[in-house]
Design an enzyme around this catalytic site. Structure first.
Site, short mmCIF file in Angstrom:
data_model
loop_
_atom_site.label_atom_id
_atom_site.label_comp_id
_atom_site.label_asym_id
_atom_site.label_seq_id
_atom_site.Cartn_x
_atom_site.Cartn_y
_atom_site.Cartn_z
N HIS A 160 -7.90 10.50 2.98
CA HIS A 160 -7.75 9.60 2.06
C HIS A 160 -8.40 10.06 0.43
O HIS A 160 -9.53 10.91 0.42
CB HIS A 160 -8.92 8.45 2.81
CG HIS A 160 -8.43 7.22 2.13
ND1 HIS A 160 -8.62 7.18 0.48
CD2 HIS A 160 -7.96 5.60 3.06
CE1 HIS A 160 -7.60 5.14 0.65
NE2 HIS A 160 -7.89 5.17 1.38
N GLU A 194 1.24 -0.95 0.01
CA GLU A 194 -0.20 -0.56 0.06
C GLU A 194 0.62 1.14 -0.19
O GLU A 194 1.66 0.95 0.44
CB GLU A 194 -1.31 -0.36 1.42
CG GLU A 194 -2.19 -1.53 0.74
CD GLU A 194 -2.75 -0.86 1.82
OE1 GLU A 194 -3.35 -0.42 3.34
OE2 GLU A 194 -4.03 -2.18 2.16
N HIS A 229 -10.53 10.45 6.41
CA HIS A 229 -10.69 9.22 7.11
C HIS A 229 -10.45 8.69 8.26
O HIS A 229 -10.59 7.78 8.83
CB HIS A 229 -9.73 9.05 5.59
CG HIS A 229 -9.51 7.14 6.14
ND1 HIS A 229 -10.32 6.03 5.35
CD2 HIS A 229 -8.53 6.60 6.10
CE1 HIS A 229 -10.24 5.15 5.66
NE2 HIS A 229 -8.57 4.83 6.40
N ARG A 270 -0.89 9.23 1.97
CA ARG A 270 -1.43 9.96 1.45
C ARG A 270 -1.97 11.36 1.48
O ARG A 270 -3.00 11.43 0.89
CB ARG A 270 -2.79 9.74 2.54
CG ARG A 270 -3.16 7.41 2.50
CD ARG A 270 -4.09 6.95 3.87
NE ARG A 270 -4.07 5.49 2.98
CZ ARG A 270 -5.02 5.08 4.70
NH1 ARG A 270 -4.83 5.66 5.45
NH2 ARG A 270 -5.16 3.87 4.18
#
Length: 436
Positions: free
Chosen positions: A226, A112, A329, A267
């Protein structure tokens, strides 16, 4: 629900469940959930739980976490939690969490954003749901734990420098619950935003109540946006489009089909790039293209949560691009707490997203949240098991007369005002326009 317990845990997400499960079985425990137990943000975690690779230099994982956090993390906390990350995963496997394996019977790890390696253990794209349901089953079968759903925590009961209980609203009546130890695991603050991946009910009351009582808090203006949330004109909770899709090769395209950012940067960087592109193009969204993903025709099997959310909007991700935009988020700030949950108030503990341990710094590395929640939940229970003490106080009835919605609105306004005081630019850019 009784009037006295040894331990009260407020919050039934990964942190609260982990703590409750590891408390001394001789303790009488009350686990409180504001709504149904499944309405906790942990249930929504799609990507998974990150952990160091077996043969990995732990310093690489530490550096990825520090870089994502803009080096505002606490290095000792980072090392402690990451050093123990594999033990957390092993504990979850012991509970029965079915992390996915490959054809060689090895755990299938995702990569990720912000991670240099694939480190993320997952169950499809509904890892949080799997972890929480597995732990919840054990909690429900524990004879020493009373689970109280649809119960709203709205204040602490404090005597001198010590927390001695909580005030709750349930089934149309107010009640005091006294306890030898209180654990706040109420989650984040997404409910104060009109556009968030969080449940609307998760709106920061635990943090606001701590502020009201002078408990030390940290970094409350550090809110993670996010980058990939399914675009929707309607207000409310919006579907997260897991970062794992970008880890598998998904790319971000503007309205003209041009790629404009390295999708695997942290992010906050990707979110700002998307927002800038949307403003430049005068568009409400950009696109996530899955054209480069291996076995795209099976993406519905590998990412069923995303597939179903998109299909409800008429988007078939096996063929179509996904319209996305940034959305609130995660909250890196919170009640200042040690890894074992201890706060600045005696007998009051905070864990999970409601706490600020120093792990995340200014920006959380993907999939470190479930790790922190489970590990700190375990450590908190260990602390309580050896340090809990008795107290003597007068048991009083609850005579609250205000409307519960009015009380909660006061908490929300306090939190919004504090965020605005700490970071007016964030408020103006992300919160004010949400009509929060």
């Amino acid at each position: 629900m009784k009037g006295f317990y040894d331990v009260v845990v407020v919050g039934a997400g990964a942190a609260g469940l982990s703590c409750a499960l590891n408390l001394d079985p001789s303790f009488e425990v009350c686990l409180i959930s504001k709504k149904d137990m499944s309405e906790a943000n942990s249930y929504l975690a799609q990507g998974g739980i990150s952990a160091k690779r077996v043969n990995e230099d732990i310093d690489d994982y530490i550096e990825d976490t520090l870089r994502a956090g803009h080096y505002e993390n606490d290095p000792e906390v980072v090392r402690d939690i990451l050093d123990n990350s594999l033990e957390v995963v092993k504990s979850l496997i012991g509970y029965g969490v079915p992390f996915e394996k490959d054809e060689q019977d090895q755990y299938s790890l995702h990569k990720e954003g912000g991670h240099r390696l694939a480190r993320v253990y997952h169950v499809g794209d509904f890892t949080g749901k799997s972890i929480c349901e597995t732990m919840a089953q054990r909690v429900m079968s524990s004879p020493n734990i009373d689970v109280c759903e649809d119960t709203t925590f709205y204040d602490l009961i404090v005597e001198g420098d010590r927390a001695i209980g909580i005030k709750v609203y349930a089934k149309g009546r107010y009640q005091n619950i006294y306890s030898r130890a209180i654990v706040i695991a109420t989650g984040g603050i997404g409910g104060i935003f009109d556009s968030s991946t969080n449940f609307k009910s998760i709106s920061g009351e635990g943090l606001s109540i701590a502020i009201k009582h002078g408990v030390e808090v940290s970094n409350i203006e550090y809110v993670q946006i996010h980058p990939t949330v399914l675009y929707d004109q309607e207000k409310g909770r919006h579907s997260l489009i897991t970062e794992a899709l970008r880890g598998e090769g998904g790319i971000l395209l503007d309205k003209n089909g041009k790629r404009f950012i390295d999708e695997l940067k942290p992010r906050d960087i990707v979110s700002k790039a998307i927002r800038s592109k949307m403003e430049a193009d005068r568009s409400d969204y950009v696109y996530l293209s899955l054209e480069n993903i291996h076995n795209r025709d099976r993406v519905d099997e590998n990412f069923p949560t995303v597939f179903n959310a998109c299909m409800e909007k008429g988007i078939d991700i096996r063929n179509d691009m996904i319209p996305i935009c940034p959305g609130q988020h995660y909250h890196m700030g919170g009640i200042t707490a040690q890894i074992d949950g201890q706060t600045s108030m005696k007998a009051l503990y905070a864990i999970g997203e409601a706490a600020c341990t120093g792990l995340h710094g200014r920006n959380r590395l993907a999939s470190n949240s479930l790790l922190e929640a489970c590990y700190c939940g375990m450590r908190c229970s260990e602390n309580i098991n050896i340090s809990i003490d008795d107290f003597i106080t007068e048991i009083k009835e609850n005579h609250e007369t205000r409307d519960i919605d009015e009380i909660l609105e006061d908490h929300h306004r306090l939190l919004i005002d504090r965020i605005r005081e700490r970071n007016k630019d964030f408020y103006e850019y992300w919160l004010k326009n949400e009509n929060a």
